[in-house]
Design a protein around this motif. Structure first.
Motif, PDB file in Angstrom:
ATOM      1  N   GLU A 165       6.293  11.056  11.398  1.00 47.01           N
ATOM      2  CA  GLU A 165       6.629  10.919   9.990  1.00 47.01           C
ATOM      3  C   GLU A 165       6.524   9.464   9.538  1.00 47.01           C
ATOM      4  OE1 GLU A 165      10.425  12.739   9.316  1.00 47.01           O
ATOM      5  OE2 GLU A 165       9.520  14.692   8.981  1.00 47.01           O
ATOM      6  N   VAL A 166       7.067   8.557  10.356  1.00 49.04           N
ATOM      7  CA  VAL A 166       7.023   7.138   9.994  1.00 49.04           C
ATOM      8  C   VAL A 166       5.586   6.619  10.022  1.00 49.04           C
ATOM      9  CG1 VAL A 166       7.790   4.822  10.648  1.00 49.04           C
ATOM     10  CG2 VAL A 166       9.377   6.734  10.787  1.00 49.04           C
ATOM     11  N   LEU A 167       4.801   7.069  11.020  1.00 48.26           N
ATOM     12  CA  LEU A 167       3.404   6.652  11.102  1.00 48.26           C
ATOM     13  C   LEU A 167       2.620   7.129   9.886  1.00 48.26           C
ATOM     14  CD1 LEU A 167       1.061   5.384  12.692  1.00 48.26           C
ATOM     15  CD2 LEU A 167       0.767   7.594  13.862  1.00 48.26           C
ATOM     16  N   ASN A 168       2.819   8.385   9.520  1.00 49.21           N
ATOM     17  CA  ASN A 168       2.129   8.923   8.345  1.00 49.21           C
ATOM     18  C   ASN A 168       2.531   8.176   7.075  1.00 49.21           C
ATOM     19  OD1 ASN A 168       0.733  10.820   9.784  1.00 49.21           O
ATOM     20  ND2 ASN A 168       2.169  12.481   9.391  1.00 49.21           N
ATOM     21  N   ASP A 169       3.799   7.827   6.988  1.00 46.35           N
ATOM     22  CA  ASP A 169       4.251   7.103   5.806  1.00 46.35           C
ATOM     23  C   ASP A 169       3.637   5.706   5.754  1.00 46.35           C
ATOM     24  OD1 ASP A 169       5.665   7.197   3.448  1.00 46.35           O
ATOM     25  OD2 ASP A 169       7.418   6.206   4.284  1.00 46.35           O
ATOM     26  N   ALA A 170       3.452   5.080   6.918  1.00 45.86           N
ATOM     27  CA  ALA A 170       2.797   3.763   6.967  1.00 45.86           C
ATOM     28  C   ALA A 170       1.355   3.877   6.478  1.00 45.86           C
ATOM     29  CB  ALA A 170       2.835   3.202   8.381  1.00 45.86           C
ATOM     30  N   LEU A 171       0.669   4.930   6.922  1.00 49.84           N
ATOM     31  CA  LEU A 171      -0.702   5.147   6.458  1.00 49.84           C
ATOM     32  C   LEU A 171      -0.728   5.414   4.949  1.00 49.84           C
ATOM     33  CD1 LEU A 171      -2.047   7.350   9.399  1.00 49.84           C
ATOM     34  CD2 LEU A 171      -2.581   4.957   8.928  1.00 49.84           C
ATOM     35  N   GLY A 172       0.311   6.102   4.469  1.00 48.78           N
ATOM     36  CA  GLY A 172       0.408   6.322   3.032  1.00 48.78           C
ATOM     37  C   GLY A 172       0.572   5.019   2.273  1.00 48.78           C
ATOM     38  N   SER A 173       1.355   4.099   2.842  1.00 42.12           N
ATOM     39  CA  SER A 173       1.527   2.784   2.208  1.00 42.12           C
ATOM     40  C   SER A 173       0.208   2.017   2.171  1.00 42.12           C
ATOM     41  CB  SER A 173       2.585   1.973   2.968  1.00 42.12           C
ATOM     42  OG  SER A 173       3.857   2.574   2.857  1.00 42.12           O
ATOM     43  N   VAL A 174      -0.591   2.184   3.232  1.00 47.07           N
ATOM     44  CA  VAL A 174      -1.916   1.564   3.242  1.00 47.07           C
ATOM     45  C   VAL A 174      -2.758   2.127   2.101  1.00 47.07           C
ATOM     46  CG1 VAL A 174      -4.084   1.345   4.524  1.00 47.07           C
ATOM     47  CG2 VAL A 174      -1.903   1.047   5.708  1.00 47.07           C
ATOM     48  N   GLY A 175      -2.671   3.440   1.902  1.00 48.51           N
ATOM     49  CA  GLY A 175      -3.403   4.067   0.805  1.00 48.51           C
ATOM     50  C   GLY A 175      -2.972   3.530  -0.546  1.00 48.51           C
ATOM     51  N   VAL A 176      -1.665   3.321  -0.716  1.00 50.50           N
ATOM     52  CA  VAL A 176      -1.147   2.763  -1.970  1.00 50.50           C
ATOM     53  C   VAL A 176      -1.694   1.356  -2.186  1.00 50.50           C
ATOM     54  CG1 VAL A 176       0.942   1.946  -3.133  1.00 50.50           C
ATOM     55  CG2 VAL A 176       0.951   4.166  -1.969  1.00 50.50           C
ATOM     56  N   ILE A 177      -1.721   0.542  -1.134  1.00 50.09           N
ATOM     57  CA  ILE A 177      -2.215  -0.838  -1.238  1.00 50.09           C
ATOM     58  C   ILE A 177      -3.699  -0.852  -1.611  1.00 50.09           C
ATOM     59  CG2 ILE A 177      -2.713  -2.921   0.115  1.00 50.09           C
ATOM     60  CD1 ILE A 177      -0.131  -2.319   1.695  1.00 50.09           C
ATOM     61  N   VAL A 178      -4.480   0.002  -0.949  1.00 51.45           N
ATOM     62  CA  VAL A 178      -5.915   0.068  -1.254  1.00 51.45           C
ATOM     63  C   VAL A 178      -6.129   0.498  -2.710  1.00 51.45           C
ATOM     64  CG1 VAL A 178      -8.066   1.284  -0.746  1.00 51.45           C
ATOM     65  CG2 VAL A 178      -6.598   0.501   1.131  1.00 51.45           C
ATOM     66  N   ALA A 179      -5.344   1.484  -3.166  1.00 50.19           N
ATOM     67  CA  ALA A 179      -5.463   1.947  -4.549  1.00 50.19           C
ATOM     68  C   ALA A 179      -5.141   0.809  -5.521  1.00 50.19           C
ATOM     69  CB  ALA A 179      -4.536   3.128  -4.787  1.00 50.19           C
ATOM     70  N   ALA A 180      -4.116   0.037  -5.200  1.00 50.37           N
ATOM     71  CA  ALA A 180      -3.729  -1.077  -6.071  1.00 50.37           C
ATOM     72  C   ALA A 180      -4.836  -2.120  -6.154  1.00 50.37           C
ATOM     73  CB  ALA A 180      -2.443  -1.720  -5.535  1.00 50.37           C
ATOM     74  N   ILE A 181      -5.449  -2.414  -5.017  1.00 49.98           N
ATOM     75  CA  ILE A 181      -6.537  -3.396  -5.004  1.00 49.98           C
ATOM     76  C   ILE A 181      -7.731  -2.900  -5.828  1.00 49.98           C
ATOM     77  CG2 ILE A 181      -8.227  -4.548  -3.525  1.00 49.98           C
ATOM     78  CD1 ILE A 181      -6.085  -4.597  -1.324  1.00 49.98           C
ATOM     79  N   VAL A 182      -8.070  -1.624  -5.687  1.00 49.64           N
ATOM     80  CA  VAL A 182      -9.192  -1.045  -6.437  1.00 49.64           C
ATOM     81  C   VAL A 182      -8.902  -1.079  -7.936  1.00 49.64           C
ATOM     82  CG1 VAL A 182     -10.486   1.075  -6.898  1.00 49.64           C
ATOM     83  CG2 VAL A 182      -9.982   0.403  -4.538  1.00 49.64           C
ATOM     84  N   ILE A 183      -7.683  -0.708  -8.315  1.00 52.60           N
ATOM     85  CA  ILE A 183      -7.319  -0.710  -9.737  1.00 52.60           C
ATOM     86  C   ILE A 183      -7.388  -2.132 -10.307  1.00 52.60           C
ATOM     87  CG2 ILE A 183      -5.406  -0.359 -11.354  1.00 52.60           C
ATOM     88  CD1 ILE A 183      -4.567   2.028  -9.606  1.00 52.60           C
ATOM     89  N   ASN A 184      -6.899  -3.111  -9.549  1.00 51.86           N
ATOM     90  CA  ASN A 184      -6.909  -4.509 -10.013  1.00 51.86           C
ATOM     91  C   ASN A 184      -8.314  -5.073 -10.159  1.00 51.86           C
ATOM     92  OD1 ASN A 184      -4.325  -5.315 -10.632  1.00 51.86           O
ATOM     93  ND2 ASN A 184      -3.799  -5.911  -8.549  1.00 51.86           N
ATOM     94  N   THR A 185      -9.191  -4.669  -9.252  1.00 48.60           N
ATOM     95  CA  THR A 185     -10.535  -5.266  -9.234  1.00 48.60           C
ATOM     96  C   THR A 185     -11.553  -4.503 -10.070  1.00 48.60           C
ATOM     97  OG1 THR A 185     -11.031  -4.069  -7.180  1.00 48.60           O
ATOM     98  CG2 THR A 185     -10.196  -6.333  -6.977  1.00 48.60           C
ATOM     99  N   THR A 186     -11.374  -3.193 -10.225  1.00 46.79           N
ATOM    100  CA  THR A 186     -12.382  -2.396 -10.938  1.00 46.79           C
ATOM    101  C   THR A 186     -11.839  -1.653 -12.148  1.00 46.79           C
ATOM    102  OG1 THR A 186     -12.041  -0.362  -9.645  1.00 46.79           O
ATOM    103  CG2 THR A 186     -13.537  -2.026  -8.713  1.00 46.79           C
ATOM    104  N   GLY A 187     -10.513  -1.476 -12.201  1.00 46.88           N
ATOM    105  CA  GLY A 187      -9.938  -0.702 -13.303  1.00 46.88           C
ATOM    106  C   GLY A 187     -10.069   0.801 -13.119  1.00 46.88           C
ATOM    107  N   PHE A 188     -10.505   1.235 -11.957  1.00 51.13           N
ATOM    108  CA  PHE A 188     -10.703   2.665 -11.685  1.00 51.13           C
ATOM    109  C   PHE A 188      -9.332   3.319 -11.415  1.00 51.13           C
ATOM    110  CE2 PHE A 188     -11.836   6.073  -8.531  1.00 51.13           C
ATOM    111  CZ  PHE A 188     -12.508   6.897  -9.419  1.00 51.13           C
ATOM    112  N   GLN A 189      -8.758   3.953 -12.454  1.00 53.53           N
ATOM    113  CA  GLN A 189      -7.401   4.486 -12.369  1.00 53.53           C
ATOM    114  C   GLN A 189      -7.281   5.690 -11.428  1.00 53.53           C
ATOM    115  OE1 GLN A 189      -4.545   3.326 -13.642  1.00 53.53           O
ATOM    116  NE2 GLN A 189      -5.577   1.540 -14.513  1.00 53.53           N
ATOM    117  N   GLN A 190      -8.374   6.413 -11.251  1.00 50.91           N
ATOM    118  CA  GLN A 190      -8.306   7.575 -10.348  1.00 50.91           C
ATOM    119  C   GLN A 190      -8.064   7.167  -8.899  1.00 50.91           C
ATOM    120  OE1 GLN A 190     -10.358   7.396 -12.887  1.00 50.91           O
ATOM    121  NE2 GLN A 190     -10.737   9.414 -13.818  1.00 50.91           N
ATOM    122  N   ALA A 191      -8.173   5.880  -8.595  1.00 53.34           N
ATOM    123  CA  ALA A 191      -7.901   5.424  -7.230  1.00 53.34           C
ATOM    124  C   ALA A 191      -6.479   5.772  -6.815  1.00 53.34           C
ATOM    125  CB  ALA A 191      -8.127   3.920  -7.125  1.00 53.34           C
ATOM    126  N   ASP A 192      -5.562   5.734  -7.769  1.00 55.82           N
ATOM    127  CA  ASP A 192      -4.169   6.093  -7.483  1.00 55.82           C
ATOM    128  C   ASP A 192      -4.065   7.554  -7.063  1.00 55.82           C
ATOM    129  OD1 ASP A 192      -1.184   5.640  -7.686  1.00 55.82           O
ATOM    130  OD2 ASP A 192      -1.444   7.227  -9.188  1.00 55.82           O
TER     131      ASP A 192
END
Length: 317
Positions: A165-192
């Motif tokens: 559970e903790v490992l999966n949640d860590a991977l989920g946090s990675v997904g959130v970080i990647v989505a944030a970077i994509v939104i900041n750099t490209t404006g692609f809101q569907q990344a979230d």
């Protein structure tokens, strides 16, 4: 012990090995504290940003926190010794706890998938910078929890479920970080939304796997690596053995496989006093040929006449 019967059992019920120790409880307590921090931080973040990925990861963190709390309670209860009314103690509580965690993960994963598909067509405006901050906070806390639980992740179902559970949640946090970077750099809101679906994809398969394994134990299916037909063949190959019936094998909990069998031997073996030797040969055969260590094995030796009496009583029941 009645005439014509021999029972072999390597441990009394009072000697059931403990499935958790104080070290495991301490690690679970620390991991629970860290996960509770993640829940609070990400709950605030999901409200501030409106992010589905962060909301999904928050729900996942809630599942983690509740699962870890259940695991902590289970680890404590498992330390209670067996008694005459609870002959295996609470050895199976870790399986029940893991089953509950698997169910929680399935609920969270299903919600994330359904809501994520909807938001693909109706994307929300998510501030990338704030999303990145909360994603990093979640990842740091999850990595700390992973470090705490890593050394005990293979100890039992309970610890494995908590670690996953903790490992999966860590991977989920990675997904959130990647989505944030994509939104900041490209404006692609569907990344979230894509990040939310990624988290759901992480949750569901592992939850099904854990669910399948715990159900196998609760249904008392034969342990993996054991073929009862082969067990029967090996026992029948022993000298003086005429039949094997009522052969069962199952798991009480992690590290507690049990086996029982009625073995029919020649009548003269009881008259000559050879029956105890056959009992040891049966136990040695099972121990030698199969990867599961059946420390709790109950073998009943009986005559052909007794077997026939048992069969007749079953038919008339």
């Amino acid at each position: 012990m009645g005439a014509g019967h021999q029972h072999g059992q390597s441990h009394s019920h009072g000697q059931v090995p403990q499935q958790a120790d104080r070290g495991m409880r301490a690690r679970l307590l620390i991991a629970f504290g860290l996960t509770a921090i993640i829940v609070l931080a990400q709950a605030v973040g999901s409200v501030v940003t409106g992010s589905l990925a962060l909301l999904t990861d928050t729900a996942h963190a809630v599942s983690d926190a509740s699962g870890l709390l259940v695991a902590l309670i289970a680890a404590t209860m498992m330390l209670r010794p067996p008694s005459s009314s609870r002959t295996w103690g609470f050895a199976r509580i870790e399986v029940i706890a893991a089953l509950g965690q698997a169910a929680l993960l399935l609920v969270v994963g299903t919600y994330a998938a359904v809501e994520g598909i909807r938001r693909l067509f109706e994307p929300a405006q998510v501030p990338g910078t704030e999303l990145l901050v909360f994603g990093v906070i979640g990842l740091v806390a999850n990595v700390a929890a992973i470090a705490v639980l890593a050394s005990s992740r293979g100890a039992n179902f309970n610890m494995r479920a908590a670690f996953l559970e903790v490992l999966n949640d860590a991977l989920g946090s990675v997904g959130v970080i990647v989505a944030a970077i994509v939104i900041n750099t490209t404006g692609f809101q569907q990344a979230d939304t894509i990040a939310a679906l990624f988290i759901a994809a992480l949750i569901v398969p592992r939850a099904f796997s854990l669910l399948r394994e715990t159900v196998r134990v609760l249904m008392e299916f034969t342990p993996k690596g054991v073929d009862l037909d082969e067990v029967r063949e090996h026992i029948l190959a022993l000298e003086h053995v005429r039949d094997v019936h009522d052969l069962h094998a199952s798991m009480i909990g992690t590290g507690l496989p049990v086996l029982s069998a009625h073995v029919v031997v020649e009548d003269r073996c009881f008259e000559s006093g050879h029956a105890p030797r056959i009992l040891e040969e049966v136990r040695a055969c099972v121990k030698e040929h199969f990867p599961v260590s059946f420390d709790h094995a109950t073998i009943q030796l009986e005559t052909t006449a007794l077997r026939d009496q048992e069969a007749a009583s079953v038919r008339h029941a």
